[in-house]
Scaffold this active site. Structure first.
Site, mmCIF file in Angstrom:
data_model
loop_
_atom_site.group_PDB
_atom_site.id
_atom_site.type_symbol
_atom_site.label_atom_id
_atom_site.label_comp_id
_atom_site.label_asym_id
_atom_site.label_seq_id
_atom_site.Cartn_x
_atom_site.Cartn_y
_atom_site.Cartn_z
ATOM 1 N N ASN A 66 29.585 5.644 -72.423
ATOM 2 C CA ASN A 66 30.535 5.453 -71.326
ATOM 3 C C ASN A 66 30.105 6.381 -70.183
ATOM 4 O O ASN A 66 30.043 7.602 -70.355
ATOM 5 C CB ASN A 66 31.949 5.816 -71.797
ATOM 6 C CG ASN A 66 32.989 5.456 -70.751
ATOM 7 O OD1 ASN A 66 32.698 5.372 -69.554
ATOM 8 N ND2 ASN A 66 34.209 5.234 -71.206
ATOM 9 N N TYR A 160 39.859 -0.079 -54.884
ATOM 10 C CA TYR A 160 38.470 -0.552 -55.033
ATOM 11 C C TYR A 160 37.766 -0.440 -53.683
ATOM 12 O O TYR A 160 36.664 0.111 -53.584
ATOM 13 C CB TYR A 160 38.433 -1.996 -55.548
ATOM 14 C CG TYR A 160 37.021 -2.526 -55.675
ATOM 15 C CD1 TYR A 160 36.193 -2.092 -56.711
ATOM 16 C CD2 TYR A 160 36.496 -3.425 -54.750
ATOM 17 C CE1 TYR A 160 34.880 -2.543 -56.825
ATOM 18 C CE2 TYR A 160 35.186 -3.881 -54.853
ATOM 19 C CZ TYR A 160 34.381 -3.442 -55.892
ATOM 20 O OH TYR A 160 33.076 -3.881 -55.994
HETATM 21 P P1 NDP Z 1 29.452 -6.702 -64.114
HETATM 22 O O1 NDP Z 1 30.837 -6.555 -64.638
HETATM 23 O O2 NDP Z 1 28.690 -7.935 -64.428
HETATM 24 O O3 NDP Z 1 28.572 -5.431 -64.514
HETATM 25 C C1 NDP Z 1 29.112 -4.145 -64.443
HETATM 26 C C2 NDP Z 1 28.261 -3.208 -65.254
HETATM 27 O O4 NDP Z 1 28.836 -1.893 -65.160
HETATM 28 C C3 NDP Z 1 28.215 -3.588 -66.721
HETATM 29 O O5 NDP Z 1 26.905 -3.444 -67.205
HETATM 30 C C4 NDP Z 1 29.144 -2.578 -67.372
HETATM 31 O O6 NDP Z 1 28.700 -2.258 -68.677
HETATM 32 C C5 NDP Z 1 28.965 -1.362 -66.473
HETATM 33 N N1 NDP Z 1 30.107 -0.446 -66.585
HETATM 34 C C6 NDP Z 1 31.357 -0.609 -66.107
HETATM 35 N N2 NDP Z 1 32.125 0.426 -66.465
HETATM 36 C C7 NDP Z 1 31.343 1.261 -67.185
HETATM 37 C C8 NDP Z 1 31.557 2.499 -67.840
HETATM 38 N N3 NDP Z 1 32.748 3.117 -67.837
HETATM 39 N N4 NDP Z 1 30.523 3.079 -68.507
HETATM 40 C C9 NDP Z 1 29.309 2.484 -68.535
HETATM 41 N N5 NDP Z 1 29.042 1.312 -67.929
HETATM 42 C C10 NDP Z 1 30.052 0.714 -67.269
HETATM 43 O O7 NDP Z 1 29.609 -6.546 -62.518
HETATM 44 P P2 NDP Z 1 28.558 -6.599 -61.317
HETATM 45 O O8 NDP Z 1 27.191 -6.799 -61.797
HETATM 46 O O9 NDP Z 1 29.118 -7.541 -60.330
HETATM 47 O O10 NDP Z 1 28.760 -5.124 -60.727
HETATM 48 C C11 NDP Z 1 27.683 -4.264 -60.416
HETATM 49 C C12 NDP Z 1 28.026 -3.494 -59.152
HETATM 50 O O11 NDP Z 1 28.081 -4.416 -58.069
HETATM 51 C C13 NDP Z 1 29.369 -2.786 -59.188
HETATM 52 O O12 NDP Z 1 29.236 -1.493 -58.627
HETATM 53 C C14 NDP Z 1 30.250 -3.652 -58.306
HETATM 54 O O13 NDP Z 1 31.297 -2.922 -57.700
HETATM 55 C C15 NDP Z 1 29.231 -4.152 -57.292
HETATM 56 N N6 NDP Z 1 29.619 -5.353 -56.579
HETATM 57 C C16 NDP Z 1 29.796 -6.551 -57.219
HETATM 58 C C17 NDP Z 1 30.169 -7.682 -56.491
HETATM 59 C C18 NDP Z 1 30.375 -9.005 -57.124
HETATM 60 O O14 NDP Z 1 30.857 -9.941 -56.421
HETATM 61 N N7 NDP Z 1 30.032 -9.208 -58.381
HETATM 62 C C19 NDP Z 1 30.389 -7.620 -55.046
HETATM 63 C C20 NDP Z 1 30.156 -6.330 -54.471
HETATM 64 C C21 NDP Z 1 29.787 -5.253 -55.214
HETATM 65 P P3 NDP Z 1 29.620 -2.247 -70.027
HETATM 66 O O15 NDP Z 1 30.693 -3.242 -69.849
HETATM 67 O O16 NDP Z 1 28.619 -2.562 -71.098
HETATM 68 O O17 NDP Z 1 30.102 -0.840 -70.123
#
Ligand code: NDP
Length: 277
Positions: A66, A160
């Site tokens: 995490n 956010y």
């Molecule tokens: P996803 O939910 O597909 O991926 C998010 C990733 O972050 C996962 O691999 C998840 O891993 C990891 N994560 C979240 N919380 C934790 C935690 N506490 N510890 C470790 N890992 C964590 O989302 P996106 O790919 O869309 O998001 C990636 C980035 O892009 C983010 O910063 C998001 O804010 C940004 N973004 C996304 C947009 C969109 O439309 N999708 C638009 C603008 C920005 P796991 O669950 O395995 O812990």
């Protein structure tokens, strides 16, 4: 020699979405990559895709932690150093929005802390902890922000939006501080991208499909008429991390959003009503 051979890269949040696509691209370009997240099954999917893209098994380091735990951050960094001996690139991609039934100005303080903890504080902590290693390699940092940072308001999700606005300003401040040691810092601001983001908010696939179809069909939301793919953002991240191609870009937030931020109509729609939340 490929574009990133011999480079050691950490990508947070690489078990899904944008982080996974970025890991696959770095693997294709020969990098040594630490992939990390909380979900080991999804990290294994990323690993397999990296190998399929030409990555070597010895160049993929998997760390299941995490990122909001200080120990978890230390494990990511230490295991990268143990495995690859250095850190050249840090991609701060992990991020999320959360829902607990409260919205707008009524969003709870629990949500505030949860959202800022992963989207902002974890980035600050990772940069502080990797700084000495990145100075040694004259490395690169790419933070993943969002067009939600503004300047248009996003009243449905103020924490956010504010967490990403804080990240943008932090990117600028750190970029100017660290460039004196040769470390480049930039960020990427995506618009709507099809990933696990809405699932992670607890929303089912049908809601995500409905929201994306709505946005893509309206010119005031996405002029390009289509939602982004994780690969679209990964290309930009890799470009910014490539000193040979982006050496003179310092402290910028580069937008990749199909034109959304130019027309600014997306945030004006009441998504809560439209999606029946
Ligand atoms: P996803 O939910 O597909 O991926 C998010 C990733 O972050 C996962 O691999 C998840 O891993 C990891 N994560 C979240 N919380 C934790 C935690 N506490 N510890 C470790 N890992 C964590 O989302 P996106 O790919 O869309 O998001 C990636 C980035 O892009 C983010 O910063 C998001 O804010 C940004 N973004 C996304 C947009 C969109 O439309 N999708 C638009 C603008 C920005 P796991 O669950 O395995 O812990």
């Amino acid at each position: 020699m490929t574009r990133f051979s011999g480079k050691s890269v950490i990508i947070t949040g690489s078990s899904n979405g944008i982080g996974r696509a970025t890991a696959v691209l770095f693997a294709r370009y020969g990098a040594q990559v630490t992939i990390t997240g909380r979900d080991s099954d999804r990290l294994e999917v990323t690993r397999q895709k990296m190998l399929k893209a030409g990555g070597l098994p010895e160049n993929v380091n998997v760390v299941v932690v995490n990122l909001t735990d200080s120990d978890g951050q230390d494990q990511i960094i230490q295991s990268t150093l143990n495995r690859f001996g250095k850190i050249d690139v840090l991609i701060n991609n992990a991020g999320a929005n959360f829902m607990d039934g409260t919205m707008n100005t009524d969003q709870s303080m629990d949500l505030y802390h949860k959202i800022f903890r992963i989207n902002f504080q974890a980035v600050v902590e990772m940069i502080k902890k990797t700084k000495e290693h990145l100075i040694k390699t004259k490395g690169e940092i790419v933070n993943i922000s969002a067009i939600a940072a503004g300047p248009q308001a996003l009243p449905i999700a103020p924490y956010y939006a504010a967490s990403k606005a804080a990240l943008d300003q932090y990117t600028r401040c750190v970029a100017v501080d660290l460039i004196q040691y040769g470390v480049r810092v930039n960020s990427v601001s995506p618009g709507v991208v099809t990933t696990g983001f809405m699932n992670a908010m607890g929303l089912p696939d049908q809601i995500q499909e409905k929201a994306e179809a709505f946005m893509a069909s309206r010119k005031e939301c996405i002029p390009a008429g289509v939602c982004g793919k994780p690969e679209d953002i990964a290309e930009l991240i890799v470009f910014l991390a490539d000193r040979k191609r982006a050496s003179y870009i310092i402290g910028q937030s580069i937008v990749a959003d199909g034109g959304s931020s130019l027309v600014g109509g997306m945030h004006a729609h009441d998504l809560k009503d439209m999606l029946g939340l």
